[in-house]
Design a protein around this motif. Structure first.
Motif, mmCIF file in Angstrom:
data_model
loop_
_atom_site.group_PDB
_atom_site.id
_atom_site.type_symbol
_atom_site.label_atom_id
_atom_site.label_comp_id
_atom_site.label_asym_id
_atom_site.label_seq_id
_atom_site.Cartn_x
_atom_site.Cartn_y
_atom_site.Cartn_z
ATOM 1 N N MET A 1 0.826 -1.208 0.000
ATOM 2 C CA MET A 1 0.000 0.000 0.000
ATOM 3 C C MET A 1 0.868 1.271 0.000
ATOM 4 S SD MET A 1 -2.879 -1.383 -0.096
ATOM 5 C CE MET A 1 -3.855 0.118 -0.030
ATOM 6 N N ILE A 2 2.187 1.099 0.072
ATOM 7 C CA ILE A 2 3.069 2.278 0.117
ATOM 8 C C ILE A 2 3.502 2.613 -1.300
ATOM 9 C CG2 ILE A 2 5.249 3.208 1.018
ATOM 10 C CD1 ILE A 2 5.029 1.329 3.394
ATOM 11 N N LEU A 3 3.303 3.868 -1.683
ATOM 12 C CA LEU A 3 3.676 4.315 -3.030
ATOM 13 C C LEU A 3 5.188 4.158 -3.220
ATOM 14 C CD1 LEU A 3 2.125 5.591 -5.409
ATOM 15 C CD2 LEU A 3 2.767 7.828 -4.503
ATOM 16 N N ASP A 4 5.586 3.652 -4.390
ATOM 17 C CA ASP A 4 7.008 3.373 -4.646
ATOM 18 C C ASP A 4 7.734 4.633 -5.116
ATOM 19 O OD1 ASP A 4 5.314 3.204 -6.867
ATOM 20 O OD2 ASP A 4 6.780 2.088 -8.039
ATOM 21 N N ARG A 5 7.725 5.648 -4.286
ATOM 22 C CA ARG A 5 8.415 6.924 -4.566
ATOM 23 C C ARG A 5 9.191 7.306 -3.327
ATOM 24 N NH1 ARG A 5 4.004 10.563 -7.554
ATOM 25 N NH2 ARG A 5 3.409 11.125 -5.440
ATOM 26 N N ALA A 6 10.538 7.252 -3.380
ATOM 27 C CA ALA A 6 11.332 7.523 -2.173
ATOM 28 C C ALA A 6 11.743 8.990 -2.109
ATOM 29 C CB ALA A 6 12.567 6.626 -2.159
ATOM 30 N N GLY A 7 11.670 9.545 -0.911
ATOM 31 C CA GLY A 7 12.110 10.924 -0.697
ATOM 32 C C GLY A 7 13.604 10.979 -0.411
ATOM 33 N N GLN A 8 14.147 12.159 -0.423
ATOM 34 C CA GLN A 8 15.538 12.341 0.004
ATOM 35 C C GLN A 8 15.754 13.791 0.400
ATOM 36 O OE1 GLN A 8 18.618 12.011 -3.025
ATOM 37 N NE2 GLN A 8 17.075 11.737 -4.607
ATOM 38 N N LYS A 9 16.556 13.963 1.465
ATOM 39 C CA LYS A 9 16.759 15.321 1.964
ATOM 40 C C LYS A 9 18.101 15.907 1.534
ATOM 41 C CE LYS A 9 13.758 15.055 6.003
ATOM 42 N NZ LYS A 9 13.879 13.678 6.533
ATOM 43 N N GLY A 10 19.015 15.087 1.001
ATOM 44 C CA GLY A 10 20.236 15.708 0.466
ATOM 45 C C GLY A 10 21.560 15.051 0.823
ATOM 46 N N THR A 11 21.605 14.289 1.910
ATOM 47 C CA THR A 11 22.924 13.796 2.338
ATOM 48 C C THR A 11 23.523 12.772 1.363
ATOM 49 O OG1 THR A 11 21.692 12.355 3.823
ATOM 50 C CG2 THR A 11 22.759 14.262 4.812
ATOM 51 N N GLY A 12 22.667 11.949 0.724
ATOM 52 C CA GLY A 12 23.190 10.999 -0.266
ATOM 53 C C GLY A 12 23.773 11.753 -1.450
ATOM 54 N N ARG A 13 23.013 12.756 -1.892
ATOM 55 C CA ARG A 13 23.478 13.581 -3.021
ATOM 56 C C ARG A 13 24.776 14.300 -2.656
ATOM 57 N NH1 ARG A 13 18.715 15.912 -3.940
ATOM 58 N NH2 ARG A 13 19.169 17.725 -2.666
ATOM 59 N N TRP A 14 24.858 14.848 -1.426
ATOM 60 C CA TRP A 14 26.097 15.533 -1.023
ATOM 61 C C TRP A 14 27.283 14.575 -1.060
ATOM 62 C CZ3 TRP A 14 23.828 17.812 4.178
ATOM 63 C CH2 TRP A 14 22.908 18.818 3.875
ATOM 64 N N THR A 15 27.044 13.311 -0.661
ATOM 65 C CA THR A 15 28.140 12.320 -0.680
ATOM 66 C C THR A 15 28.645 12.157 -2.107
ATOM 67 O OG1 THR A 15 27.011 11.123 1.092
ATOM 68 C CG2 THR A 15 28.801 9.968 -0.008
#
Ligand SMILES: NC(=O)C1=CN([C@@H]2O[C@H](COP(=O)(O)OP(=O)(O)OC[C@H]3O[C@@H](n4cnc5c(N)ncnc54)[C@H](OP(=O)(O)O)[C@@H]3O)[C@@H](O)[C@H]2O)C=CC1
Ligand SMILES: O=C(CO)[C@H](O)[C@H](O)COP(=O)(O)O
Length: 466
Positions: free
Chosen positions: A254-268
């Motif tokens: 029932m959980i939509l397959d769209r993950a959020g992200q706040k930035g730390t992965g991108r900063w890495t």
């Protein structure tokens, strides 16, 4: 001895939990939040601890009225909120006072703040905190950047609230100014990779082996008793075994397959590219979150191509080994970035200590981290974790499974971007003679960029035909 007075600003998820943890360890704390009603709500949820708190209606009010020397802990979102909070507190602070940014800041911002505040006689610590809400409440792992003397002043409180691994606090000063936030950022990059690797493995079981969520959850539960033992594998089992109270279906369906992200992965990923380090598994995880967000586009693509997703012939033991190999490789990439940042910023990071800090309290805590710490204490060849003898043994055992899983999943049309990036990185990093000879030839052909020759010297050019 001077008594230091602590204040915490930002009573959201992490701030509230950390404040209660601090109070429970016997420290008095001044508290405030952007909205005064959040402070009231926090107090109403803090039964039995309220005598430990002095509430204030605003950051200005708290900073002005707190006796000195003051230590203000910020737990607000990175970026403007941190900038605004520092600007609000600073005029009321006195030389010797300290601001600790305990959020997930970009370490370049932390370096800038440390420099600016130190020039005013104030001190600044950048402290990455990991463990989510539960960790903050009961004992997170923390990575601190700042000067040694300032760290020494706050250390008793911070060590008291930290997770402990066999009695050792999972916190330390890892270096100056932005070092703590960079180590936390890399922790989060590894977290992104591990979550994506787990999700891909779940995808192969769901779509390639036709398994139901609860059965997959049971597999993760069993894996959590073996070499993959870790918080993320444990909660994966729990998530997959949870039913939706409304529909009775497995909640994950029932959980939509769209993950959020706040930035730390991108900063890495950005920092790795800036420093000339390949963290391709982490990059793949960030990219996978990006394409997860584009659900309508994915649906259009599916309608156009109607891709075949075939079943695969794989055992769960192969998936377990593949996940272990890829986990070792993604950690190796993260540590490569720490090595490069340590050199670039002259931080002398103790890599073994970073791994030790991550052994408890944080999101990536796992059985592997104790072995990683030992590997760095011994000093792996070329500082590369994958080349440490204990990792070589595990990789030699597990790599055939990673090849089998990537091969089977790819042939059957199941996306495994992080698993395949890990395998390709490993194959590239263990290929003594690569294919960049041709790249150099091409570069010289079109741009006279020059190349080095095996028989000596740089700056050679080819006799290229037109
Ligand atoms: N949640 C987690 O698992 C983890 C979070 N972190 C980091 O900790 C920090 C806090 O996160 P979290 O507690 O989850 O976030 P929350 O959104 O739960 O809380 C943030 C708090 O900051 C306030 N705030 C928002 N904007 C401003 C502003 N401009 N000035 C002052 N205060 C502001 C919020 O108020 P309002 O509610 O009105 O917006 C809220 O009180 C972040 O840097 C996050 O990345 C680190 C590790 C784990
Ligand atoms: O720092 C964390 C854990 O270590 C936070 O949970 C962070 O928010 C996770 O990142 P994202 O929201 O981008 O998934």
């Amino acid at each position: 001895m001077t008594t230091v007075h602590f204040g915490l600003y930002g009573l959201g998820t992490m701030g509230s939990a950390l404040a209660q943890n601090i109070a429970e360890k016997g420290f008095h704390l001044h508290v405030s939040s952007l909205h005064a009603e959040d402070t009231d709500r926090f107090l109403s949820k803090s039964d039995g601890l309220n005598e430990s708190f002095t509430p204030h209606r605003s950051l200005t009010g708290m900073t002005k009225t707190m006796p000195g020397p003051r230590v203000i802990i910020l737990l607000v979102p990175a970026g403007d909120a941190v900038e605004d909070s520092i600007a609000e507190a600073r005029p009321h602070m006195r030389p010797g006072d300290v601001i600790i940014d305990a959020g997930n800041a970009n370490f370049h911002d932390t370096r800038r703040h440390a420099l600016a505040l130190e020039a005013m006689g104030l001190a600044y610590l950048g402290m990455g905190v990991s463990g989510g809400e539960e960790g903050a409440r009961t004992g997170p792992a923390m990575m601190v950047g700042g000067t040694q003397s300032v760290w020494d002043g706050v250390r008793p409180l911070v060590e008291a609230i930290a997770a402990k691994y066999e009695g050792v606090p999972c916190v330390d000063r890892v270096g100056p100014d932005g070092a703590g936030h960079l180590v936390k950022t890399v922790h989060n990059g590894i977290e992104y990779a591990d979550m994506q690797l787990i999700a891909e493995t779940y995808g192969v079981m769901r779509d390639g082996l036709g398994m139901m969520p609860a059965a997959i959850g049971d597999v993760f539960g069993a894996w959590n008793k073996g070499p993959l033992q870790s918080y993320l594998v444990e909660i994966t089992g729990a998530v997959l075994n949870t039913d939706d109270p409304t529909t009775g279906k497995p909640l994950v369906e029932m959980i939509l397959d769209r993950a959020g992200q706040k930035g730390t992965g991108r900063w890495t990923a950005i920092e790795a590219l800036q420093l000339g380090v390949s963290v391709s598994t982490i990059e793949a995880a960030v990219s996978a979150r990006v394409w997860s967000a584009a659900k309508p586009v994915r649906q259009t693509g599916e309608a156009i191509f109607s891709p075949l997703r075939e079943s695969v012939e794989l055992g769960t033991d192969q998936l377990e080994q593949a996940l272990l190999a890829a986990r070792i490789i993604s950690h190796s990439q993260g540590f490569d970035l720490l090595v490069a940042a340590s050199r670039a910023y002259d931080w002398s990071l103790d890599l073994a200590r970073c791994a030790e800090i991550w052994r408890a309290g944080c999101i990536i805590r796992s059985a592997l981290l104790n072995d990683i710490a030992a590997a760095f204490r011994a000093g792996p060849p070329d500082d590369v974790l994958c080349f440490a003898p204990s990792m070589v043994t595990r990789l030699q055992e597990a790599l055939p499974a990673l090849r089998a899983v990537v091969g089977a999943a790819t042939s059957a049309g199941h996306p495994v971007p992080a698993l395949s990036a890990a395998l390709s990185w490993f194959d590239g990093m263990t290929q003594g003679s690569g294919t960049a000879d041709l790249i150099q030839g091409q570069r010289d052909f079109f741009g006279r960029h020059g190349f080095e020759r095996f028989d000596g010297g740089a700056g050679h050019h080819g006799p290229w035909a037109d």
